[in-house]
Motif scaffolding. Structure first.
Motif, PDB file in Angstrom:
ATOM      1  N   LEU A  57     110.213 120.859 -36.146  1.00 20.62           N
ATOM      2  CA  LEU A  57     109.436 120.062 -35.195  1.00 20.62           C
ATOM      3  C   LEU A  57     109.105 118.708 -35.809  1.00 20.62           C
ATOM      4  O   LEU A  57     109.424 117.658 -35.263  1.00 20.62           O
ATOM      5  N   PHE A  58     108.451 118.736 -36.946  1.00 19.06           N
ATOM      6  CA  PHE A  58     108.180 117.542 -37.738  1.00 19.06           C
ATOM      7  C   PHE A  58     107.574 117.970 -39.067  1.00 19.06           C
ATOM      8  O   PHE A  58     107.079 119.099 -39.201  1.00 19.06           O
ATOM      9  N   THR A  92     100.325 112.284 -41.747  1.00 23.08           N
ATOM     10  CA  THR A  92      99.252 113.034 -42.420  1.00 23.08           C
ATOM     11  C   THR A  92      99.063 114.427 -41.825  1.00 23.08           C
ATOM     12  O   THR A  92      98.299 115.231 -42.357  1.00 23.08           O
ATOM     13  N   ILE A  93      99.728 114.704 -40.719  1.00 27.07           N
ATOM     14  CA  ILE A  93      99.587 116.011 -40.076  1.00 27.07           C
ATOM     15  C   ILE A  93     100.456 117.030 -40.788  1.00 27.07           C
ATOM     16  O   ILE A  93     101.651 116.829 -40.990  1.00 27.07           O
ATOM     17  N   LYS A 138      98.462 122.864 -41.943  1.00 26.12           N
ATOM     18  CA  LYS A 138      97.059 123.261 -42.071  1.00 26.12           C
ATOM     19  C   LYS A 138      96.148 122.553 -41.071  1.00 26.12           C
ATOM     20  O   LYS A 138      95.195 123.143 -40.553  1.00 26.12           O
ATOM     21  N   ASN A 139      96.400 121.265 -40.809  1.00 23.69           N
ATOM     22  CA  ASN A 139      95.515 120.532 -39.892  1.00 23.69           C
ATOM     23  C   ASN A 139      96.158 120.280 -38.528  1.00 23.69           C
ATOM     24  O   ASN A 139      95.630 119.505 -37.727  1.00 23.69           O
ATOM     25  N   LEU A 140      97.268 120.912 -38.278  1.00 23.76           N
ATOM     26  CA  LEU A 140      98.031 120.708 -37.040  1.00 23.76           C
ATOM     27  C   LEU A 140      97.172 120.908 -35.793  1.00 23.76           C
ATOM     28  O   LEU A 140      97.204 120.105 -34.851  1.00 23.76           O
TER      29      LEU A 140
END
Length: 403
Positions: free
Chosen positions: A41-42, A144-145, A148-150
């Motif tokens: 996805l990224f 920065t994504i 964990k912070n998705l």
């Protein structure tokens, strides 16, 4: 470019014992070789292109697939009261869907929170529901994504709030059972693409026959001969009658005017296989979802494995087409190289759904053996039930002999 499901969290469903939480991206570490059958996805986020729900009979597999289908319908803007599967909400006063998604069109990660309440029974005896509150959050993808912070929206303000008094005029067009996601769909021409084949569980797809002319143009002849090597060709004429031409090897050609006649000449496995391969090809081309209940019905194991392997082959499934299916065949679980795309369903005073990665940490263990043993997954039939059944059968046989 379409929306991709990241996670579905649902609270308040009457059939479920606890909160339902289904994650569609890889949660375990992704090795280099595993990247070949995952959809990137990224960054470090990969989507599982197959997701399987396994359990014994009446464990909640079909109900769980219906929840996923409901979420996809909601995300595509379909009114709740026009959904045939809305009965899964029963007469619950507060069911909350939290749907996390990624928009490939706008490169945004989204969260849709929708609270749904039963209102009354309609004139035709069908339940009527209303969306009582709803919010939509969007955040742009950035470097920065991470995984964990998705799904962290703690510092993000909602772009739409159904109950925002300042947006009353903007949202006045909405029906009580339609999601605010419609605003994004219209603005960005963005929605999930999916095909629901739950109706094939106990039928050969009679309700899909209207789609046959277009699908016969799409599906290559190799699919038909793979499913039934005795067929030389199956095609449709571009005439007013759309006549179907079917020829078996060494036999005269058959010309069929009514598609229903195919049920006389083709096996259940060939018919179901045709539908599944046709819509699998569509999923590969569009990057959409294919939802199938009891994938193994009417098939031999090799054909089922072929379907699964095609979705795992990143060489041509390069748009992230995703197969979501259920099974009670443990052997099919061994087609999965990972644990985080396997979900185990149980039903003890309510359905529970657990991701295998939370139960089994090692990917190298044979999943079918873990499933059949039931030691960690509670998926083996009850021994006490087996003994009770055996004793009852023995009593009936003994009584029959004495009579």
């Amino acid at each position: 470019m379409i929306m991709k499901l990241l996670r579905i969290v649902v609270e308040g469903l009457p059939l479920f014992h606890e909160k339902l939480d289904i994650c569609f991206y890889a949660q375990q570490r992704v090795s280099e070789e595993q990247k070949d059958f995952l959809y990137p996805l990224f960054s470090t986020v990969f989507l599982n292109t197959t997701n399987v729900f396994a359990g014994i009979n009446a464990s909640g597999k079909t109900s769980t697939l219906r929840v996923i289908l409901f979420a996809l319908h909601l995300l595509s803007g379909k009114p709740i009261n026009s959904m045939s599967i809305r009965s899964l909400l029963d007469q619950a006063k507060n069911v909350i869907f939290s749907i996390y998604f990624y928009s490939e069109t706008t490169k945004e990660i989204g969260k849709l929170d929708t609270s749904i309440s039963f209102q009354n029974m309609g004139n035709e005896g069908q339940p009527i529901y209303k969306i009582t509150s709803e919010k939509l959050w969007l955040k742009k993808f950035s470097s920065t994504i991470t995984r964990k912070n998705l799904l962290d929206f703690g510092n993000v303000k909602p772009v739409l709030d159904r109950n925002d008094p300042n947006k009353t005029e903007l949202l006045s067009f909405l029906a009580d059972d339609s999601s605010i996601i419609i605003a994004k769909i219209k603005k960005d021409n963005d929605a999930p693409d999916f095909v629901n084949l739950l109706s094939l569980t106990n039928s050969n797809g009679l309700d899909l026959l209207d789609l046959l002319p277009n699908l016969l143009k799409l599906v290559p002849k190799e699919v038909i001969t793979y499913l039934d090597p005795s067929i030389e060709y199956l095609n449709i004429e571009e005439d007013k009658q759309h006549s179907i031409h079917l020829k078996f090897k060494g036999k005269d050609e058959l010309v069929l005017i009514n598609p229903k006649q195919l049920f006389k000449y083709l096996s259940s496995g060939t018919l179901k296989g045709f539908w599944i391969f046709a819509f699998a090809l569509s999923a590969f081309l569009e990057g959409g979802y294919l939802i199938v209940d009891e994938l193994e019905n009417h098939f031999n194991k090799e054909i089922v494995c072929t379907v699964i392997r095609l979705f795992k082959d990143h060489q041509f499934n390069n748009k992230g087409g995703t197969l979501i299916y259920s099974t009670h065949y443990p052997d099919l679980l061994d087609e999965n190289d990972r644990n985080d795309n396997i979900f185990i369903t149980n039903n003890h005073d309510g359905i529970t759904v657990r991701n295998l990665s939370t139960i089994l940490k090692r990917n190298d263990m044979k999943k079918s053996e873990v499933f059949q043993s039931g030691t960690q997954t509670d998926t083996a039939p009850s021994y006490d039930s087996y003994i009770a059944l055996k004793r009852k059968f023995m009593a009936l046989i003994t009584t029959s002999k004495e009579g």
